[in-house]
Design a protein around this motif. Sequence first.
Motif, mmCIF file in Angstrom:
data_model
loop_
_atom_site.group_PDB
_atom_site.id
_atom_site.type_symbol
_atom_site.label_atom_id
_atom_site.label_comp_id
_atom_site.label_asym_id
_atom_site.label_seq_id
_atom_site.Cartn_x
_atom_site.Cartn_y
_atom_site.Cartn_z
ATOM 1 N N MET A 173 -7.717 12.631 -54.006
ATOM 2 C CA MET A 173 -6.320 13.089 -53.960
ATOM 3 C C MET A 173 -6.069 14.121 -55.061
ATOM 4 S SD MET A 173 -3.484 13.216 -52.569
ATOM 5 C CE MET A 173 -2.914 11.929 -51.478
ATOM 6 N N VAL A 214 -8.637 2.341 -49.912
ATOM 7 C CA VAL A 214 -7.884 1.172 -50.403
ATOM 8 C C VAL A 214 -8.737 -0.086 -50.246
ATOM 9 C CG1 VAL A 214 -5.847 -0.283 -49.966
ATOM 10 C CG2 VAL A 214 -5.608 2.205 -49.971
ATOM 11 N N SER A 256 -5.752 3.111 -54.662
ATOM 12 C CA SER A 256 -6.061 3.939 -53.483
ATOM 13 C C SER A 256 -6.791 5.193 -53.950
ATOM 14 C CB SER A 256 -4.752 4.283 -52.774
ATOM 15 O OG SER A 256 -3.866 4.921 -53.662
ATOM 16 N N ALA A 257 -6.929 6.154 -53.047
ATOM 17 C CA ALA A 257 -7.671 7.379 -53.396
ATOM 18 C C ALA A 257 -6.957 8.120 -54.524
ATOM 19 C CB ALA A 257 -7.765 8.273 -52.170
ATOM 20 N N ARG A 313 1.643 2.779 -46.464
ATOM 21 C CA ARG A 313 2.292 3.626 -47.485
ATOM 22 C C ARG A 313 3.787 3.303 -47.548
ATOM 23 N NH1 ARG A 313 -1.530 6.672 -45.065
ATOM 24 N NH2 ARG A 313 -3.060 7.806 -46.321
ATOM 25 N N ASN A 328 3.586 8.521 -52.613
ATOM 26 C CA ASN A 328 3.793 7.922 -51.288
ATOM 27 C C ASN A 328 5.009 7.005 -51.242
ATOM 28 O OD1 ASN A 328 1.856 8.824 -49.379
ATOM 29 N ND2 ASN A 328 0.258 7.863 -50.647
ATOM 30 N N ARG A 371 -10.317 15.638 -45.688
ATOM 31 C CA ARG A 371 -11.034 14.546 -45.007
ATOM 32 C C ARG A 371 -11.525 15.013 -43.649
ATOM 33 N NH1 ARG A 371 -6.671 10.212 -46.922
ATOM 34 N NH2 ARG A 371 -7.862 9.290 -48.634
ATOM 35 N N HIS A 429 2.020 12.291 -43.381
ATOM 36 C CA HIS A 429 0.903 11.780 -44.186
ATOM 37 C C HIS A 429 0.876 10.255 -44.168
ATOM 38 C CE1 HIS A 429 -2.230 11.548 -47.170
ATOM 39 N NE2 HIS A 429 -1.446 10.836 -47.976
ATOM 40 N N GLY A 469 -7.246 7.000 -45.764
ATOM 41 C CA GLY A 469 -6.689 6.423 -46.998
ATOM 42 C C GLY A 469 -6.971 4.925 -47.067
ATOM 43 N N LEU A 501 -5.163 16.445 -48.497
ATOM 44 C CA LEU A 501 -6.267 15.482 -48.421
ATOM 45 C C LEU A 501 -6.637 15.185 -46.961
ATOM 46 C CD1 LEU A 501 -8.343 13.675 -49.722
ATOM 47 C CD2 LEU A 501 -6.573 11.965 -50.161
ATOM 48 N N ARG A 520 -1.241 1.684 -53.158
ATOM 49 C CA ARG A 520 -1.324 0.566 -52.202
ATOM 50 C C ARG A 520 -2.382 -0.453 -52.603
ATOM 51 N NH1 ARG A 520 -2.596 2.253 -46.397
ATOM 52 N NH2 ARG A 520 -3.556 4.201 -47.092
HETATM 53 C C1 LMR Z 1 -4.447 8.823 -49.350
HETATM 54 O O1 LMR Z 1 -4.283 9.437 -48.297
HETATM 55 O O2 LMR Z 1 -5.563 8.423 -49.709
HETATM 56 C C2 LMR Z 1 -3.267 8.576 -50.248
HETATM 57 O O3 LMR Z 1 -2.086 8.875 -49.579
HETATM 58 C C3 LMR Z 1 -3.236 7.229 -50.871
HETATM 59 C C4 LMR Z 1 -3.077 6.102 -49.877
HETATM 60 O O4 LMR Z 1 -2.228 5.226 -50.110
HETATM 61 O O5 LMR Z 1 -3.808 6.049 -48.901
#
Ligand code: LMR
Length: 334
Positions: free
Chosen positions: A232, A219, A227-228, A89, A121, A155, A181, A215, A151, A83
């Motif tokens: 991840m 970003v 992104s992460a 996503r 994603n 988190r 997600h 996420g 993740l 992203r």
């Molecule tokens: C996340 O959770 O960090 C990943 O799915 C990447 C994202 O687009 O956020």
Amino acid sequence: MTKNHARIATAHEPGQPLSLLLKQSTLITDLALYDVVNAPGVAADISHINTPSVVNGYLPADGGLEKALKGSDIIVIPAGVPRKPGMTRDDLFNINASIVRDIAVGIAAHAPKAFVLVISNPVNSTVPIVAEVLKKKGVFDPKRLFGVTTLDVVRASTFVSEAAGKPTESLQYRIPVVGGHSGATIVPILSQTQPKSEFDQATQDKLVNRIQFGGDEVVKAKDGAGSATLSMAFAGARFASAVLEAAAGKTTSSSAPEYTYVHLSAEAGGKDVASKLPGQVDYFSVPVILGKDGVEKILPLGNLSKYEEGLLETAVKDLNGNISKGVSFVESSK
Ligand code: LMR
């Protein structure tokens, strides 16, 4: 010794750090990296690490996908584009859906019995895409297909331990995170936090929002550069190791469950969990006991507060849209 052939379907990020982390696993004997560019270089680099697995990198030319997939026991798919700020996503669907579909076609042909772990994603839609492709080819086993939602759990334990004033104890904080997600489909069950922690409503709201939109935080901070990928990769490697350990018979029924986005099939008890959700939904991230053949048992979600029941209702509604989008995409593909 179990011979585990692990395949990573990209040598880009987060495939690259993920490959590095998986090279550390002594359960893996053969690591294959596949990408449209760079995979042989990344493989050469990683292959110098003196852990047991043999590493190879493949490009699409000369049947690279087939070579990478053939004989795999576990396939992790982080392929696709990330992203940029302002995107959801779901905005990645148009590009990533066909990338994931094409890898799934390869899996059906060359590794139909592999465990398949989807990171690409939008996971809420890409997992149904893989399932539909495998169904079309008559090789779908709901116990072997997983959307990686680890993740969100990682988190949650970081953010909740911080809010509890115990950031150095984050590894001890276990918070179930169910649903999907992305955004409101991510449902943290803070009332079941271990060790038991009480938060006032304002703190709870803040925590839920931070876990749901963690996420986006990355970003935004990366400011257009993706992104992460590192956290991840950590989460993907952690979940892949859990699947491999269970396959090697190292998991017992008293092991802590893994949270993963799966098809709620009757076989593993998913229908019982589905019947208690506020609405019909075919895929959901649930607590799962893993075993030799993948999902051994889907566990109930346990007691939820009224507030969490409300979050669940929204999640089910949003998820159904994401799931049908993935299913229709495969139906309309040639
Ligand atoms: C996340 O959770 O960090 C990943 O799915 C990447 C994202 O687009 O956020």
